[in-house]
Enzyme design. Structure first.
Site, PDB file in Angstrom:
ATOM      1  N   GLU A   1      -5.887  17.171 -10.258  1.00  0.00           N
ATOM      2  CA  GLU A   1      -6.513  17.895 -12.088  1.00  0.00           C
ATOM      3  C   GLU A   1      -7.679  17.261 -12.097  1.00  0.00           C
ATOM      4  OE1 GLU A   1      -4.174  15.907 -15.006  1.00  0.00           O
ATOM      5  OE2 GLU A   1      -5.734  16.170 -16.442  1.00  0.00           O
TER       6      GLU A   1
ATOM      7  N   LYS B   1       5.130  23.504 -13.153  1.00  0.00           N
ATOM      8  CA  LYS B   1       4.969  22.514 -12.951  1.00  0.00           C
ATOM      9  C   LYS B   1       4.470  22.670 -12.011  1.00  0.00           C
ATOM     10  CE  LYS B   1       3.845  18.086 -14.106  1.00  0.00           C
ATOM     11  NZ  LYS B   1       3.530  16.700 -14.995  1.00  0.00           N
TER      12      LYS B   1
ATOM     13  N   GLU C   1       7.572  19.829 -24.091  1.00  0.00           N
ATOM     14  CA  GLU C   1       7.242  19.702 -22.695  1.00  0.00           C
ATOM     15  C   GLU C   1       7.545  21.461 -22.496  1.00  0.00           C
ATOM     16  OE1 GLU C   1       4.120  18.545 -22.295  1.00  0.00           O
ATOM     17  OE2 GLU C   1       4.513  16.791 -23.142  1.00  0.00           O
TER      18      GLU C   1
ATOM     19  N   HIS D   1      -1.915  18.220 -26.254  1.00  0.00           N
ATOM     20  CA  HIS D   1      -2.290  17.178 -26.370  1.00  0.00           C
ATOM     21  C   HIS D   1      -3.365  16.646 -26.223  1.00  0.00           C
ATOM     22  CE1 HIS D   1       1.538  18.042 -23.682  1.00  0.00           C
ATOM     23  NE2 HIS D   1       1.175  16.362 -23.295  1.00  0.00           N
TER      24      HIS D   1
ATOM     25  N   ARG E   1       0.752  -1.056   0.181  1.00  0.00           N
ATOM     26  CA  ARG E   1      -0.431  -0.079   0.266  1.00  0.00           C
ATOM     27  C   ARG E   1       1.076   1.132  -0.723  1.00  0.00           C
ATOM     28  NH1 ARG E   1      -2.619  -3.233   3.823  1.00  0.00           N
ATOM     29  NH2 ARG E   1      -4.524  -4.288   2.527  1.00  0.00           N
TER      30      ARG E   1
ATOM     31  N   HIS F   1       5.925  11.325 -28.443  1.00  0.00           N
ATOM     32  CA  HIS F   1       5.083  11.849 -27.468  1.00  0.00           C
ATOM     33  C   HIS F   1       5.699  13.550 -27.848  1.00  0.00           C
ATOM     34  CE1 HIS F   1       1.979  13.256 -24.916  1.00  0.00           C
ATOM     35  NE2 HIS F   1       3.053  13.612 -24.030  1.00  0.00           N
TER      36      HIS F   1
ATOM     37  N   ARG G   1      -5.149  21.740 -13.423  1.00  0.00           N
ATOM     38  CA  ARG G   1      -4.038  21.288 -13.505  1.00  0.00           C
ATOM     39  C   ARG G   1      -4.040  20.936 -15.510  1.00  0.00           C
ATOM     40  NH1 ARG G   1      -0.696  16.117 -11.228  1.00  0.00           N
ATOM     41  NH2 ARG G   1       0.663  15.471 -12.459  1.00  0.00           N
TER      42      ARG G   1
ATOM     43  N   LYS H   1       1.870  11.947 -10.940  1.00  0.00           N
ATOM     44  CA  LYS H   1       1.195  10.739 -11.525  1.00  0.00           C
ATOM     45  C   LYS H   1       2.006   9.208 -11.904  1.00  0.00           C
ATOM     46  CE  LYS H   1      -1.542  13.607 -14.600  1.00  0.00           C
ATOM     47  NZ  LYS H   1      -2.188  14.428 -16.085  1.00  0.00           N
TER      48      LYS H   1
ATOM     49  N   ASN I   1      -2.161  20.169 -20.666  1.00  0.00           N
ATOM     50  CA  ASN I   1      -2.536  19.215 -21.239  1.00  0.00           C
ATOM     51  C   ASN I   1      -2.859  20.167 -22.965  1.00  0.00           C
ATOM     52  OD1 ASN I   1      -2.568  16.675 -19.738  1.00  0.00           O
ATOM     53  ND2 ASN I   1      -4.815  17.439 -19.033  1.00  0.00           N
TER      54      ASN I   1
ATOM     55  N   HIS J   1      -2.748  12.661 -28.425  1.00  0.00           N
ATOM     56  CA  HIS J   1      -2.395  11.521 -28.755  1.00  0.00           C
ATOM     57  C   HIS J   1      -3.614  11.369 -29.320  1.00  0.00           C
ATOM     58  CE1 HIS J   1      -2.867  13.228 -23.607  1.00  0.00           C
ATOM     59  NE2 HIS J   1      -1.328  12.907 -24.150  1.00  0.00           N
TER      60      HIS J   1
HETATM   61  N1  LIG Z   1       2.953  11.221 -15.143  1.00  0.00           N
HETATM   62  C1  LIG Z   1       3.703  11.805 -15.106  1.00  0.00           C
HETATM   63  O1  LIG Z   1       3.224  12.868 -15.470  1.00  0.00           O
HETATM   64  C2  LIG Z   1       4.004  11.856 -17.697  1.00  0.00           C
HETATM   65  C3  LIG Z   1       3.963  12.732 -18.079  1.00  0.00           C
HETATM   66  C4  LIG Z   1       4.446  12.797 -19.206  1.00  0.00           C
HETATM   67  C5  LIG Z   1       4.895  11.821 -19.868  1.00  0.00           C
HETATM   68  N2  LIG Z   1       4.551  10.610 -19.408  1.00  0.00           N
HETATM   69  C6  LIG Z   1       5.161   9.639 -19.184  1.00  0.00           C
HETATM   70  O2  LIG Z   1       6.218   9.784 -19.989  1.00  0.00           O
HETATM   71  C7  LIG Z   1       6.652   8.240 -21.055  1.00  0.00           C
HETATM   72  C8  LIG Z   1       7.569   8.710 -21.628  1.00  0.00           C
HETATM   73  O3  LIG Z   1       9.038   9.731 -20.985  1.00  0.00           O
HETATM   74  P1  LIG Z   1      10.564   9.488 -22.489  1.00  0.00           P
HETATM   75  O4  LIG Z   1       9.920  10.571 -23.320  1.00  0.00           O
HETATM   76  O5  LIG Z   1      11.071   9.707 -20.959  1.00  0.00           O
HETATM   77  O6  LIG Z   1      10.265   7.836 -23.115  1.00  0.00           O
HETATM   78  P2  LIG Z   1      10.951   7.393 -22.553  1.00  0.00           P
HETATM   79  O7  LIG Z   1      11.598   6.615 -20.804  1.00  0.00           O
HETATM   80  O8  LIG Z   1      11.142   5.667 -23.146  1.00  0.00           O
HETATM   81  O9  LIG Z   1      12.927   7.345 -22.452  1.00  0.00           O
HETATM   82  C9  LIG Z   1      13.240   7.304 -23.946  1.00  0.00           C
HETATM   83  C10 LIG Z   1      13.974   6.339 -24.525  1.00  0.00           C
HETATM   84  O10 LIG Z   1      15.262   7.172 -23.898  1.00  0.00           O
HETATM   85  C11 LIG Z   1      16.141   6.010 -23.444  1.00  0.00           C
HETATM   86  N3  LIG Z   1      16.637   7.302 -22.595  1.00  0.00           N
HETATM   87  C12 LIG Z   1      16.819   7.841 -21.132  1.00  0.00           C
HETATM   88  N4  LIG Z   1      17.216   8.703 -20.219  1.00  0.00           N
HETATM   89  C13 LIG Z   1      18.742   8.120 -21.021  1.00  0.00           C
HETATM   90  C14 LIG Z   1      20.031   8.792 -21.329  1.00  0.00           C
HETATM   91  N5  LIG Z   1      20.124   9.674 -20.367  1.00  0.00           N
HETATM   92  N6  LIG Z   1      20.637   8.496 -21.723  1.00  0.00           N
HETATM   93  C15 LIG Z   1      20.453   7.801 -23.089  1.00  0.00           C
HETATM   94  N7  LIG Z   1      19.493   6.946 -23.263  1.00  0.00           N
HETATM   95  C16 LIG Z   1      18.262   8.061 -22.278  1.00  0.00           C
HETATM   96  C17 LIG Z   1      15.453   5.382 -22.853  1.00  0.00           C
HETATM   97  O11 LIG Z   1      15.654   3.945 -22.634  1.00  0.00           O
HETATM   98  C18 LIG Z   1      14.584   5.290 -23.976  1.00  0.00           C
HETATM   99  O12 LIG Z   1      15.028   4.460 -24.954  1.00  0.00           O
HETATM  100  C19 LIG Z   1       5.242   7.627 -21.347  1.00  0.00           C
HETATM  101  O13 LIG Z   1       5.195   6.964 -21.086  1.00  0.00           O
HETATM  102  C20 LIG Z   1       4.680   8.722 -20.648  1.00  0.00           C
HETATM  103  O14 LIG Z   1       2.962   8.650 -20.521  1.00  0.00           O
HETATM  104  C21 LIG Z   1       4.918  10.675 -18.130  1.00  0.00           C
HETATM  105 ZN   LIG Z   2       3.139  15.570 -22.593  1.00  0.00          ZN
END
Ligand SMILES: NC(=O)c1ccc[n+]([C@@H]2O[C@H](COP(=O)([O-])OP(=O)(O)OC[C@H]3O[C@@H](n4cnc5c(N)ncnc54)[C@H](O)[C@@H]3O)[C@@H](O)[C@H]2O)c1
Ligand SMILES: [Zn+2]
Length: 356
Positions: free
Chosen positions: A237, A227, A185, A248, A121, A265, A241, A143, A245, A252
């Site tokens: 949200e 943020k 972003e 977005h 939990r 993304h 908040r 999130k 988006n 999406h």
């Molecule tokens: N929780 C939230 O509020 C929130 C907000 C925005 C996005 N997201 C989520 O985040 C995800 C996207 O995140 P992302 O863009 O970081 O993608 P990701 O985590 O897939 O990373 C992108 C790529 O970069 C690689 N990588 C990471 N760090 C590295 C480094 N320092 N050097 C070399 N390679 C590296 C990863 O292994 C991957 O191949 C999505 O799933 C999205 O839904 C969540």
């Molecule tokens: Zn985003």
């Protein structure tokens, strides 16, 4: 080590610091002050672990450190992968004092955070984000979650970390395309809440693209600050908040229509921001400034060729649809965004048709 900045996310008893600096990992930053118990589990992936796991361990002196390396990629952001983390926690006898540390991009952060929220939990969770997108967006705000076959991030929890530790040096190994995706972003924050920051980005975009470490640290810090303010106003949200988006709803739909992974993304967000700005009906000079900045960040401004009806259907599927009305984040002006379900249908149609 150069200057370390700390930003506070103000959420009452769930408040936490975001610590930003070059050379943070590798021993100069003591993460252990945020870790009450003797054990931690570092969750990373097959790409990031070989690069930074050993470096991170230097910040965890005196702790028993277990680790798990997930397969890389959004397709692995599933309950199955989350279960491998839970299995690992059970296997190593983790208890309520165990700390889960996410080392990686947004995918690792979201899954690890959700596992931390669920195990017994909720156990202590720490974010060490290594993509620009994760540093300015996904690691901040609490999130967490995984995808379901029927939709992105459909299963998850709000679960705040104890600390977010951002070492800007990790960006050195990030592929160019991922860096640009993160910049989308960053630009978004300027557009929705801070016109001065937008102007600063216009001034410094070349330095950011060429990975000037001090400039990146400034951009990350300001993004996190902005943020944090929005999240503090509306943690779950229920209103404000949602301005985060911006772009977005379009993004999406693009991701859904193109198939996840085709467009990053951040690339979809870049195009989505241009479409949202146009739908807002703001002056064309501002739209042109936005397009110019996005292009200089190495991002697209033209949507992919997708049928307008298909895009509309994808939008109708978006989580932000309420009471059958599409909701958009629109702009009154640069730096001033609001959420509305009132928009010009003809402009929307023409924007969507323009892409085919
Ligand atoms: N929780 C939230 O509020 C929130 C907000 C925005 C996005 N997201 C989520 O985040 C995800 C996207 O995140 P992302 O863009 O970081 O993608 P990701 O985590 O897939 O990373 C992108 C790529 O970069 C690689 N990588 C990471 N760090 C590295 C480094 N320092 N050097 C070399 N390679 C590296 C990863 O292994 C991957 O191949 C999505 O799933 C999205 O839904 C969540
Ligand atoms: Zn985003």
């Amino acid at each position: 080590m150069s200057a370390v900045r700390t930003i506070k996310v103000d959420l009452g008893e769930r408040s936490y610091p975001i610590v930003i600096g070059s050379g943070l990992l590798g021993g100069s930053f003591d993460l252990t002050e945020y870790i009450a118990g003797p054990d931690c589990l570092v969750v990373s992936n097959e790409t990031v672990a070989p690069l930074y796991l050993e470096t991170l361990k230097a910040c965890l002196a005196g702790k028993t450190v277990e680790s798990i390396s997930l397969p890389d990629g959004e397709v692995h952001k599933t309950t199955d992968t989350m279960h491998t983390i839970l299995d690992k926690l059970v296997e190593c006898g983790a208890n309520r004092d165990t700390t889960v540390i996410a080392l990686g991009g947004g995918v690792v952060g979201d899954i690890a955070g959700f596992a931390a929220a669920c195990y017994m939990r909720g156990v202590t969770f720490i974010q060490v984000p290594t993509t620009l997108l994760a540093q300015v967006d996904s690691s901040v705000g609490g999130k967490t979650g995984v995808n379901h076959a029927r939709g992105k991030n459909l299963v998850g929890a709000f679960y705040q970390p104890k600390v977010v530790a951002i070492d800007t040096d990790t960006l050195v190994t990030l592929p160019d395309r991922e860096l640009s995706a993160g910049l989308a972003e960053v630009i978004k924050y300027g557009v929705i809440v801070d016109a001065d920051f937008f102007a600063w980005l216009e001034e410094n975009i070349e330095a950011l693209v060429s990975r000037d470490s001090a400039m990146l640290a400034t951009a990350i810090a300001r993004s996190c600050e902005l943020k944090a303010v929005v999240v503090a106003e509306d943690e779950r949200e229920s209103g404000r908040r949602a301005i985060l988006n911006f772009g977005h709803t379009f993004a999406h739909a693009i991701e859904r229509c193109m198939g996840y992974g085709e467009w990053l993304h951040g690339e979809a967000v870049a195009v989505g921001m241009v479409m949202a700005a146009k739908l807002s009906g703001i002056d064309s000079a501002t739209v042109n400034r936005l397009c110019a900045l996005i292009e200089k960040a190495g991002l697209p401004v033209v949507p992919p060729s997708v049928d307008a009806d298909k895009m509309l259907a994808a939008m109708a599927n978006d989580k932000k649809v309420m009471d059958n009305a599409l909701r958009f984040v629109l702009l009154r002006s640069l730096g001033d965004a609001f959420v509305t379900s009132s928009y010009d249908d003809d402009v929307l149609r023409s924007l969507l048709s323009a892409s085919t």
